[in-house]
Design an enzyme around this catalytic site. Structure first.
Site, PDB file in Angstrom:
ATOM      1  N   LEU A  16     145.498 114.459  -7.223  1.00 57.61           N
ATOM      2  CA  LEU A  16     146.753 114.176  -7.368  1.00 57.61           C
ATOM      3  C   LEU A  16     147.519 113.861  -8.668  1.00 57.61           C
ATOM      4  O   LEU A  16     148.335 114.076  -9.275  1.00 57.61           O
ATOM      5  CB  LEU A  16     147.342 113.092  -6.223  1.00 57.61           C
ATOM      6  N   HIS A  65     136.231  99.597   3.219  1.00 56.75           N
ATOM      7  CA  HIS A  65     136.833  99.887   4.275  1.00 56.75           C
ATOM      8  C   HIS A  65     136.211  99.430   5.642  1.00 56.75           C
ATOM      9  O   HIS A  65     135.153  99.768   5.855  1.00 56.75           O
ATOM     10  CB  HIS A  65     137.075 101.373   4.299  1.00 56.75           C
ATOM     11  N   ARG A  70     142.119  94.941   5.890  1.00 56.89           N
ATOM     12  CA  ARG A  70     140.743  95.538   5.623  1.00 56.89           C
ATOM     13  C   ARG A  70     139.365  94.623   5.142  1.00 56.89           C
ATOM     14  O   ARG A  70     138.518  94.679   5.616  1.00 56.89           O
ATOM     15  CB  ARG A  70     140.890  96.700   4.578  1.00 56.89           C
ATOM     16  N   HIS A 117     135.064 102.249  -0.400  1.00 58.19           N
ATOM     17  CA  HIS A 117     136.159 103.213  -0.243  1.00 58.19           C
ATOM     18  C   HIS A 117     136.840 103.424  -1.560  1.00 58.19           C
ATOM     19  O   HIS A 117     137.202 104.635  -1.855  1.00 58.19           O
ATOM     20  CB  HIS A 117     137.365 102.648   0.909  1.00 58.19           C
TER      21      HIS A 117
END
Ligand SMILES: Cc1cc2nc3c(=O)[nH]c(=O)nc-3n(C[C@H](O)[C@H](O)[C@H](O)COP(=O)(O)OP(=O)(O)OC[C@H]3O[C@@H](n4cnc5c(N)ncnc54)[C@H](O)[C@@H]3O)c2cc1C
Ligand code: HEM
Ligand code: HEM
Ligand code: SF4
Ligand code: F3S
Ligand code: FES
Lengths: 262, 641, 245
Positions: free
Chosen positions: B50, B273, B337, B408
């Protein structure tokens, strides 16, 4: 661990990457491969060819519908059948000379068959170029038995049509020859003694049936008309339609052979 | 391991003035490059996720010449593709009281007060444009019947500001960026090199001027030069071997840059996570995330008694411990989390874990199915249940799921200033690869936001300011040769060792060690042990690793070995960072620093700073501290009881 | 469990490949297919052999990097599953498993099971995008999209670009892949201005890459790990035929 060499297969010759230049501080690559210099255009493109196949296929289907209905007139007796054949030749008179509409139809049909075969052959060749190395093992997941008959099925149909024309149109292979009425030629052609003719017709018609079983909805799909629920409908429709067509055609030779029509 | 304290970092280049105006101020003060000159300027962007994909596309649109790299066979496969949950934006389309300021506030608080206020505020401002951009590109976000965008709420927020595309938000956003990138490739502004791995950074005259890459198909080592370099190479969670990251995720690019002078910010901040599918055996190569949303209806439990190996259905209610509901009655199964993860670890450490190796806890839907009916549950979570069944072969409708925490996301990364520029002039770092805007803990759905904010909006402005200061002259050939020599030397060494163990087996061992000693809970003792063990293992690696084949052509084992070598070095710095930070904050939990109830205890007096590590001259790390001031959000402590 | 693997080995693009048989022992039913190959490779390396090259990255069925033809079926027989998500519990102990790369001229083999799929990227380059430079977008709510259209667009957009459709198609056609993108963008209001030119450009590029034509055999959708429907091909055909060439 064992490792044995099993068998060899030729692989596609793949163009080697450009000979790697020595690492240099100023190296840049040419831009990534770009759009085509020459685009295929409608008839050069796979989609275009498929559209040709679909349209010509539709013409052929229309002919078959008419042809089957005409054939069924045989059950109404010799007169009805013969006058139908006669009408085919005289329709349009006197506006146009005899046989002209029939000739036009014949030309259209011939063109359709040629174009249909042209696109079938050129797509098949493209397909085999697109997969130069075959799989060692391959299992269909779409259960497309019918689909796999399309190409050779088409060829069988072509051979059949040639025979058929020699038989019933030109009378070359018909016991009664060209001079008899169409009715007589049909009755003679499918006489019980010539059961193998009937058998050949049945096989060929089965091929036509299979061809249309897939070809019908496929044509709609190719023309972009078969999405979603419409396709499920067309799928059923294709099955029913091709079965009906085959039965309609088969009825005639079978009726002659078992003596219903004589 | 020793380290020294260096000069503190005083200037992060953030403009002064009211926080709402800082980004505008910066944009206005940034020098512009005239269009004719842009065509002459080349920017290297490493990474097509991204962050990198959006940056390369945007720089190309602006008229720069861009050279882009990724190690996969297509830019579309960057690991951003795997993000499930969604992306935050302060659109306030629901009218539920969201605002830029609230997103800013939630992010700073969620990051446990270890992020910069200026950066986070800018992130919240830009978030709004990201959604506009993505929608215009054709990203098929979930919609409501009225045709407008749907949103959901996510952990750590009381408003509904998370935009999503079913469970594939990252995929859809990445495809948007990828398509924009392909458009620029077709336009000739971006030159794309797939299956290329960056192995070093070229520095000339103190500025980042290029990269050394290996063509993974031919094995050729290439040099690419430019006027500026952007790293967007993602996170380094794979230092733990098992993580939710893709197999190829690596630290090589940023680590090489670190070795060449870029500071590394907060390397120890790792997010774990809580709801992943647990490890099923030694062969396991990767962990799969199960969406956090499952905790809305699933109840987490383990047997009361250690070593109770009855099938879950045979364990009666009174022998079950719904420990989250017991310890955190207010939030129950929905605690954040880090807290859920640690609690799971604790019960497993007590020997009460379930499944292979005792590393798992049950996530039970029996109640939900009884209450809502199977169809309703299926409607909500059907695809997740299917994925679980595909991987484990167990049916979660009839047997509770087993879940376990997994590494994660890495909040640490290369240190950058407000302009996203590292301590090496001309080297910009964006996306998960920088130490980012998330402080010590990242909130769900904000990594996608950050990557795209960096790539579409922030970097294209700030890099122009840098490039306008050029031209920077010819690149010094000696520095190129030196970098080339190092790269080929390392490859040669790996190939010639001829030992008895594969790089993968070392990676596995390193990962286990990191998980054990520098994982969910860290102590001075465990970290010291790790710092002792890592160098030993590294030494063994360098004499005993076995890498088959040669440097020519595709050699995946060689690629892997090179990455593992860098993970060793990074692992050491992570442990050092974790050791020096004796407080607990966000994802970093030091057992010594907890409240009486066992919650993370921050030490704002001594640790309200970013730890920016320099690779010292003789390899001894130098710690530079960047003090964090909070003017707009008051420091407070988190509680979820 | 123990398995006999027949794996396609090919040293490079210029090599003529061959099938090589390996025995793997102690395979756990909980392993993924790729983990089973990891085990094979670990042993090949220690034995001084060249490990089998195969593409993979996310190992969770979303990146589209993995893919091989397993026992004659792209991505293996389990439906809607990528190779990385296929697990060994679906194989029988003692079975012989044939593993081949995607076979198509536009996907030349790089090594063993690794093929070059950059032709897909070039199809996207030809028009698989909406031209909207960063910063120029209007507010996201300025154009509402019917939920059904958005959902259908999403379904088409879930294609992971793995290439299984090409591998399975008897004609080596990339129609499902190409059509998925044409449909995704063509269903959205944002995609309308370029809709006609996109369809023509992408189909033409697909042809130029050397993919075969679609004859509606449906093998592609049957192996597609994302279950992309044949409807997308209908849509592509429609858009193509109705666009000025
Ligand atoms: C399973 C999962 C689910 C997630 N869900 C969410 C979510 O719901 N919401 C959210 O906000 N965030 C989520 N995240 C986090 C988020 O997805 C990532 O932080 C973000 O996508 C990272 O983007 P990036 O562009 O920085 O890096 P990446 O997308 O990882 O891209 C890295 C790029 O760098 C390239 N690269 C790497 N190393 C090299 C090298 N040495 N040489 C050349 N190229 C290299 C790669 O090829 C790749 O193109 C999730 C993460 C995971 C793993
Ligand atoms: C002359 C020999 C013939 C050959 C070689 C042939 C071959 C083919 C082939 C290869 C296809 C493509 C199959 C597919 O879509 O999967 C096809 C389609 C079709 N054929 Fe034929 N065919 C022949 C004769 C006929 C005849 C006589 C008819 C009409 C009765 C016919 C009607 C159709 C139809 C309707 C289609 C569907 C078109 C489409 O899929 O778009 N064909 N044919
Ligand atoms: C068993 C069923 C069939 C019977 C009884 C039958 C009968 C006939 C007869 C009697 C004629 C000659 C008509 C005339 O000269 O006036 C004819 C012509 C023809 N038939 Fe058939 N036919 C059958 C099936 C088919 C099939 C399946 C096809 C095609 C696939 C076909 C294609 C043709 C063609 C192309 C002509 C020539 C038409 C013309 O001259 O214009 N027939 N058929
Ligand atoms: S359409 Fe399906 S099979 Fe084809 S590339 Fe996309 S996901 Fe793979
Ligand atoms: S398998 Fe091939 S023939 Fe068409 S329907 Fe799919 S592309
Ligand atoms: S490895 Fe990513 S889809 Fe299989």
């Amino acid at each position: 661990m064992t490792s044995t060499i099993d068998r060899g297969l030729a692989t596609t010759p793949v163009p080697r990457r450009d000979a790697p230049p020595k690492p240099s501080a100023r190296r840049t690559k040419p831009p990534a491969p770009r759009g085509p210099a020459r685009r295929p255009g409608l008839f050069g493109s796979t989609n275009g060819k498929k559209a040709v196949m679909a349209v010509t296929g539709a013409v052929l289907v229309a002919f078959l519908i008419g042809h089957m209905l005409g054939n069924l007139k045989i059950f109404l007796g010799a007169a009805s059948f013969n006058s139908y054949a006669e009408w085919l030749r005289t329709v349009g008179e006197p506006a146009v000379p005899a046989r002209s509409l029939l000739t036009v139809a014949e030309i259209v049909l011939t063109a359709a068959v040629v174009l249909h075969m042209w696109s079938a052959v050129s797509l098949a060749r493209r397909a085999s170029k697109a997969r130069p190395v075959k799989y060692a093992k391959r299992r269909s997941q779409a259960g497309g038995y019918v689909v796999r008959t399309m190409r050779y099925g088409g060829v069988i149909i072509l051979l059949f049509v040639i025979w058929h024309l020699l038989d019933l149109t030109f009378g070359a292979v018909n016991p009664k020859g060209f001079d008899a009425t169409p009715y007589d030629r049909v009755v003679a052609g499918f006489a019980p003694a010539r059961w193998w003719v009937t058998a050949f017709y049945v096989v060929a018609l089965a091929m036509v049936g299979l061809h249309l079983r897939h070809g019908l909805w496929s044509a709609f799909q190719t023309l972009g008309l078969a999405a979603g629920r419409r396709r499920r409908f067309l799928d059923v429709f294709a099955a029913v339609f091709s079965a009906a067509l085959v039965l309609g055609f088969v009825a005639v030779p079978v009726a002659v052979m078992i003596g219903v029509v004589k | 391991m020793k380290y020294t304290i260096g000069e503190p970092i005083r200037d992060t280049k953030a403009p002064e003035g009211p926080i709402e105006e800082r980004w505008d101020t910066r944009r206005f003060s940034a020098k512009l490059v005239n269009p004719a000159n842009k065509r002459k300027l080349r920017v290297i962007v490493v990474g097509t996720g991204l962050a990198g994909g959006s940056a390369a596309a945007t720089l190309g649109e602006l008229g720069y010449k861009v050279t882009s790299f990724c190690y996969q066979d297509s830019p579309r496969r960057a690991h951003s593709i795997a993000a499930q949950g969604g992306i935050n934006a302060a659109k306030n389309y629901r009218g539920d009281g969201d605002s830029v300021h609230r997103l800013f506030y939630d992010t700073v608080k969620g990051g446990d007060f270890r992020a910069r206020e200026s950066n986070v505020y800018r992130l919240a401002q830009v978030s709004v444009n990201i959604i506009d951009q993505a929608v215009a590109q054709g990203v098929p976000f979930a919609r409501e019947y009225g045709g407008l965008l749907d949103t959901r709420s996510f952990g750590g927020a009381q408003v509904s500001r998370t935009f999503y595309a079913r469970g594939q938000t990252g995929q859809q956003l990445l495809l948007g960026a990828y398509q924009a990138l392909e458009r620029q490739i077709a336009a000739g502004t971006v030159e794309m090199h797939t299956r290329h791995e960056m192995l070093d950074l070229v520095i000339s005259d103190g500025r980042a001027r290029g990269v050394i890459v290996r063509d993974l198909v031919t094995g050729e080592i290439e040099t690419h030069l430019a006027d500026a370099v952007v790293l967007a190479t993602g996170g380094y969670g794979n230092v733990f071997f098992l993580s939710t990251n893709a197999k190829g995720c690596n630290t090589t690019a940023i680590w090489r840059a670190h070795r060449r002078g870029a500071y590394f910010g907060n390397p120890c901040y790792t997010q774990i996570h809580p709801t992943c599918i647990p490890v099923s055996g030694d062969y396991q190569s990767k962990l799969t995330l199960m969406s956090e949303s499952l905790r809305n209806d699933g109840r987490v439990w383990v047997p009361v008694r250690a070593g109770d190996d009855r099938a879950p259905a045979d364990i009666p209610e009174e022998d079950r411990d719904y420990y989250l509901e017991r310890i955190y009655p207010a939030f129950g199964n929905l605690v954040p989390r880090d807290i859920a993860s640690r609690a799971a670890k604790n019960v497993c450490d007590e020997g009460r874990g379930v499944g292979p190796g005792g590393l798992g806890v049950y996530l039970d839907f029996a109640d939900a199915i009884g209450r809502l009916g199977k169809t309703a549950v299926e409607e909500k979570y059907g695809n997740l249940f299917e994925m679980y069944e595909r991987i484990t072969g167990e049916d979660p409708y009839t047997r509770p799921m087993r879940i376990y925490p997994a590494v994660h996301y890495t909040m640490g990364g290369l240190w950058v200033d407000y302009d996203l520029q590292s301590t090496i002039p001309g080297l910009f770092v964006i996306g998960e690869a920088n130490f980012s805007d998330h402080g010590a803990n990242r909130l769900g759905a904000s990594a996608l936001m950050q990557g795209l904010a960096d790539g579409y909006f922030v970097l294209p402005t700030t890099i122009g300011d840098y490039l306008a200061g050029g031209p920077f002259g010819d690149v010094d050939q000696a520095s190129v040769d030196q970098a080339l020599g190092q790269v080929t030397g390392k490859i040669g060494r790996l190939l010639s060792t001829g030992g008895t163990r594969t790089a993968d087996s070392y990676h596995r061992e390193l990962g286990r060690l990191m998980w054990e000693y520098c994982g969910m809970e860290r102590t001075e003792e465990s970290l010291r042990k790790a710092l002792e063990r890592i160098p030993e293992l590294r030494e063994e690696f360098w004499v005993n690793v076995k890498v088959p084949g040669d440097e020519e052509g595709l050699n995946q084992a060689l690629e892997r070995a090179g990455r593992v070598a860098d993970f060793f070095d990074l692992a050491e710095l992570m442990c050092l960072d974790a050791l020096h930070r004796t407080e607990s904050c966000g994802g970093h939990f030091r057992a010594e620093s907890q409240t009486e109830e066992g919650e993370a205890l921050r030490d704002d007096e001594n640790f309200a700073y970013v730890a920016a590590w320099e690779h010292g001259a003789d390899g001894v790390p130098v710690l530079h501290k960047e003090a964090l001031d909070y003017e707009y959000v008051k420091l407070s402590s988190r509680s979820y009881k | 469990m123990n398995l006999t693997l027949k794996v396609w080995r090919q040293n490079g693009p210029a090599d003529t490949g061959r099938m090589v048989t390996y025995q793997v022992t102690d395979v756990s039913p909980d392993m993924s297919f790729l983990e089973m190959l990891d085990v094979l490779n670990e042993r090949l390396i220690l034995d001084g052999d060249d490990p089998v090259a195969f593409d993979h990255d996310c190992r969770e069925g979303i990146c589209g990097m993995c893919g091989m033809v397993i026992d004659g079926v792209a991505h293996g027989e389990q439906r809607a599953t990528t190779t990385c998500q296929l697990h060994m519990r679906h194989f029988e102990d003692g079975a012989t498993v044939t593993i081949e790369p995607w076979r198509a001229a536009p996907f030349p083999v790089i090594k063993d099971l690794v093929v070059d799929r950059s032709s897909f990227d070039r199809i996207i380059q030809a028009g698989g995008f909406i031209s909207v430079p960063a910063g120029s977008a209007p507010d996201a709510h300025s154009v509402p999209v019917k939920k059904d259209d958005a959902d259908d667009a999403f379904d088409a957009a879930t294609c992971i670009g793995c290439g299984a459709c090409v591998a399975a198609c008897p004609n080596g056609s990339a129609s499902l892949f190409t059509a998925a993108k044409i449909t995704h963008l063509g269903l959205l209001p944002q995609g309308q201005p370029e809709r006609a030119s996109r369809a023509v450009a992408m189909v033409d590029q697909m042809d130029l890459e050397g993919f075969g034509g679609c004859t509606n055999t449906g093998e592609c959708t049957a192996v597609c790990p994302k279950g992309i429907s044949l409807d997308v091909i209908t849509q592509m055909n429609r858009d193509y035929l109705r666009s000025p060439k």
